[in-house]
Design a protein around this motif. Structure first.
Motif, PDB file in Angstrom:
ATOM      1  N   HIS A 161       0.807  -1.203   0.000  1.00 53.01           N
ATOM      2  CA  HIS A 161       0.000   0.000   0.000  1.00 53.01           C
ATOM      3  C   HIS A 161       0.848   1.264   0.000  1.00 53.01           C
ATOM      4  O   HIS A 161       0.348   2.347  -0.271  1.00 53.01           O
ATOM      5  N   ARG A 162       2.136   1.141   0.282  1.00 49.65           N
ATOM      6  CA  ARG A 162       3.009   2.307   0.213  1.00 49.65           C
ATOM      7  C   ARG A 162       3.156   2.798  -1.221  1.00 49.65           C
ATOM      8  O   ARG A 162       3.526   3.936  -1.462  1.00 49.65           O
ATOM      9  N   ALA A 163       2.877   1.946  -2.166  1.00 48.27           N
ATOM     10  CA  ALA A 163       3.026   2.309  -3.578  1.00 48.27           C
ATOM     11  C   ALA A 163       1.864   3.154  -4.088  1.00 48.27           C
ATOM     12  O   ALA A 163       1.888   3.652  -5.212  1.00 48.27           O
ATOM     13  N   GLU A 164       0.828   3.341  -3.262  1.00 49.69           N
ATOM     14  CA  GLU A 164      -0.357   4.064  -3.690  1.00 49.69           C
ATOM     15  C   GLU A 164      -0.140   5.574  -3.573  1.00 49.69           C
ATOM     16  O   GLU A 164      -0.691   6.251  -2.728  1.00 49.69           O
ATOM     17  N   THR A 165       0.690   6.128  -4.446  1.00 50.82           N
ATOM     18  CA  THR A 165       1.004   7.543  -4.352  1.00 50.82           C
ATOM     19  C   THR A 165       0.726   8.293  -5.649  1.00 50.82           C
ATOM     20  O   THR A 165       1.157   9.418  -5.816  1.00 50.82           O
ATOM     21  N   ASP A 166       0.023   7.662  -6.606  1.00 48.65           N
ATOM     22  CA  ASP A 166      -0.271   8.324  -7.867  1.00 48.65           C
ATOM     23  C   ASP A 166      -1.096   9.581  -7.620  1.00 48.65           C
ATOM     24  O   ASP A 166      -2.092   9.565  -6.900  1.00 48.65           O
ATOM     25  N   SER A 167      -0.676  10.662  -8.237  1.00 46.72           N
ATOM     26  CA  SER A 167      -1.392  11.937  -8.143  1.00 46.72           C
ATOM     27  C   SER A 167      -1.566  12.394  -6.706  1.00 46.72           C
ATOM     28  O   SER A 167      -2.547  13.048  -6.358  1.00 46.72           O
ATOM     29  N   LEU A 168      -0.611  12.057  -5.868  1.00 51.12           N
ATOM     30  CA  LEU A 168      -0.693  12.442  -4.467  1.00 51.12           C
ATOM     31  C   LEU A 168      -0.420  13.930  -4.275  1.00 51.12           C
ATOM     32  O   LEU A 168      -0.924  14.551  -3.348  1.00 51.12           O
ATOM     33  N   PHE A 169       0.371  14.531  -5.195  1.00 56.10           N
ATOM     34  CA  PHE A 169       0.733  15.943  -5.077  1.00 56.10           C
ATOM     35  C   PHE A 169       0.521  16.668  -6.402  1.00 56.10           C
ATOM     36  O   PHE A 169       0.600  16.058  -7.470  1.00 56.10           O
ATOM     37  N   THR A 170       0.299  17.964  -6.312  1.00 57.87           N
ATOM     38  CA  THR A 170       0.313  18.829  -7.493  1.00 57.87           C
ATOM     39  C   THR A 170       1.074  20.100  -7.138  1.00 57.87           C
ATOM     40  O   THR A 170       1.122  20.520  -5.971  1.00 57.87           O
ATOM     41  N   CYS A 171       1.682  20.734  -8.157  1.00 61.97           N
ATOM     42  CA  CYS A 171       2.362  22.014  -7.970  1.00 61.97           C
ATOM     43  C   CYS A 171       1.336  23.141  -8.035  1.00 61.97           C
ATOM     44  O   CYS A 171       0.479  23.151  -8.917  1.00 61.97           O
ATOM     45  N   THR A 172       1.432  24.068  -7.131  1.00 64.74           N
ATOM     46  CA  THR A 172       0.479  25.173  -7.085  1.00 64.74           C
ATOM     47  C   THR A 172       0.813  26.251  -8.112  1.00 64.74           C
ATOM     48  O   THR A 172      -0.039  27.068  -8.453  1.00 64.74           O
ATOM     49  N   HIS A 173       2.080  26.272  -8.578  1.00 63.15           N
ATOM     50  CA  HIS A 173       2.463  27.209  -9.631  1.00 63.15           C
ATOM     51  C   HIS A 173       3.644  26.623 -10.396  1.00 63.15           C
ATOM     52  O   HIS A 173       4.320  25.709  -9.927  1.00 63.15           O
ATOM     53  N   GLU A 174       3.883  27.146 -11.571  1.00 72.26           N
ATOM     54  CA  GLU A 174       4.925  26.602 -12.438  1.00 72.26           C
ATOM     55  C   GLU A 174       6.310  27.025 -11.966  1.00 72.26           C
ATOM     56  O   GLU A 174       6.535  28.168 -11.577  1.00 72.26           O
ATOM     57  N   VAL A 175       7.232  26.069 -12.007  1.00 74.03           N
ATOM     58  CA  VAL A 175       8.630  26.329 -11.669  1.00 74.03           C
ATOM     59  C   VAL A 175       9.487  25.737 -12.777  1.00 74.03           C
ATOM     60  O   VAL A 175       9.318  24.572 -13.148  1.00 74.03           O
ATOM     61  N   THR A 176      10.407  26.526 -13.308  1.00 75.65           N
ATOM     62  CA  THR A 176      11.256  26.046 -14.400  1.00 75.65           C
ATOM     63  C   THR A 176      12.705  26.446 -14.181  1.00 75.65           C
ATOM     64  O   THR A 176      12.996  27.470 -13.555  1.00 75.65           O
ATOM     65  N   ASP A 177      13.597  25.595 -14.706  1.00 77.73           N
ATOM     66  CA  ASP A 177      15.034  25.870 -14.706  1.00 77.73           C
ATOM     67  C   ASP A 177      15.586  26.134 -13.306  1.00 77.73           C
ATOM     68  O   ASP A 177      16.394  27.039 -13.102  1.00 77.73           O
ATOM     69  N   LYS A 178      15.155  25.330 -12.354  1.00 76.05           N
ATOM     70  CA  LYS A 178      15.607  25.493 -10.974  1.00 76.05           C
ATOM     71  C   LYS A 178      16.221  24.185 -10.456  1.00 76.05           C
ATOM     72  O   LYS A 178      15.848  23.098 -10.875  1.00 76.05           O
ATOM     73  N   HIS A 179      17.158  24.349  -9.521  1.00 76.89           N
ATOM     74  CA  HIS A 179      17.698  23.209  -8.771  1.00 76.89           C
ATOM     75  C   HIS A 179      17.000  23.221  -7.423  1.00 76.89           C
ATOM     76  O   HIS A 179      17.187  24.134  -6.616  1.00 76.89           O
ATOM     77  N   ILE A 180      16.166  22.216  -7.189  1.00 77.52           N
ATOM     78  CA  ILE A 180      15.280  22.205  -6.025  1.00 77.52           C
ATOM     79  C   ILE A 180      15.687  21.099  -5.059  1.00 77.52           C
ATOM     80  O   ILE A 180      15.897  19.949  -5.454  1.00 77.52           O
ATOM     81  N   LEU A 181      15.788  21.461  -3.784  1.00 76.85           N
ATOM     82  CA  LEU A 181      16.097  20.477  -2.745  1.00 76.85           C
ATOM     83  C   LEU A 181      14.805  20.048  -2.065  1.00 76.85           C
ATOM     84  O   LEU A 181      14.125  20.861  -1.430  1.00 76.85           O
ATOM     85  N   LEU A 182      14.448  18.771  -2.202  1.00 75.02           N
ATOM     86  CA  LEU A 182      13.265  18.220  -1.547  1.00 75.02           C
ATOM     87  C   LEU A 182      13.617  17.820  -0.124  1.00 75.02           C
ATOM     88  O   LEU A 182      14.557  17.054   0.095  1.00 75.02           O
TER      89      LEU A 182
END
Length: 217
Positions: A161-182
């Motif tokens: 059941h840990r694999a059930e993560t499809d469409s779990l998140f969406t971005c609230t605004h567009e981000v491009t050409d960035k190096h992002i630390l999660l």
């Protein structure tokens, strides 16, 4: 002052009285299994991430083993209403992590569902990430991601059941050409992190790095 005398801060492992800024005593500190990873080098967490999504760098502060002190520390942060532990963990990270010549443009944190946030009262990642942000002088965006569903915590789910993560998140605004630390607390199977990473990667020509409090072995 009176509360400190009546209810002194105690070590999470041995219950010895410690200062208000500490979470474990000096003796028990040696029982914490730090990974000793280098952020800009290959390590086990980076290899795990690469199996799931393109990653630049990856770092885990501690090993998240059964009955370990690191597990107790993270659990107290998440479920024991001890938000200030996040600040201490961030300080431990800053003592160990150098982003080198390719620092991230900004940090983002994995969001809690609104229902869980109301119940807990805080997102356990915010103080942690904000402390990192202040130290490194790198902005942190807590609002880029939106969680679409309230799922049970990964640690409380079986592997199927840990694999059930499809469409779990969406971005609230567009981000491009960035190096992002999660930024997240524990890397278990990596499914949640993968869901976040792909959502950001498809948003634009972005690069992803990962930093977590602990890695589940």
């Amino acid at each position: 002052m009176i509360l400190n005398l009546l209810f002194p801060n105690r070590c999470l492992r041995c219950n010895r009285i410690i200062t208000s800024k500490e979470i474990v005593c000096e003796l028990c500190f040696d029982q914490i299994h730090f990974t000793h990873y280098l952020f800009n080098a290959n390590n086990l967490l980076k290899e795990k991430c690469r199996l799931l999504f393109p990653v630049e760098n990856a770092y885990a502060l501690m090993q998240f083993e059964e009955e370990s002190l690191s597990r107790e520390i993270v659990h107290q942060l998440k479920y024991g209403r001890r938000e200030k532990i996040g600040k201490t963990l961030a300080e431990w990270v800053t003592e160990r992590v150098d982003f080198g010549n390719d620092p991230p443009d900004f940090f983002i944190t994995v969001p809690l569902h609104a229902k869980k946030l109301r119940k807990r009262g805080y997102n356990q990642l915010h103080l942690f990430a904000d402390t990192l942000s202040k130290h490194y002088g790198i902005p942190c965006d807590h609002n880029l991601l939106k969680r679409n569903a309230n799922r049970r915590a990964q640690a409380k789910k079986d592997r199927v059941h840990r694999a059930e993560t499809d469409s779990l998140f969406t971005c609230t605004h567009e981000v491009t050409d960035k190096h992002i630390l999660l930024v997240d607390d524990v890397f278990t199977t990596g499914n949640t992190m993968s869901s976040v990473a792909w959502e950001i990667l498809k948003s634009g020509n972005n690069r992803i790095s990962v930093l977590v409090m602990a890695e589940d072995y």
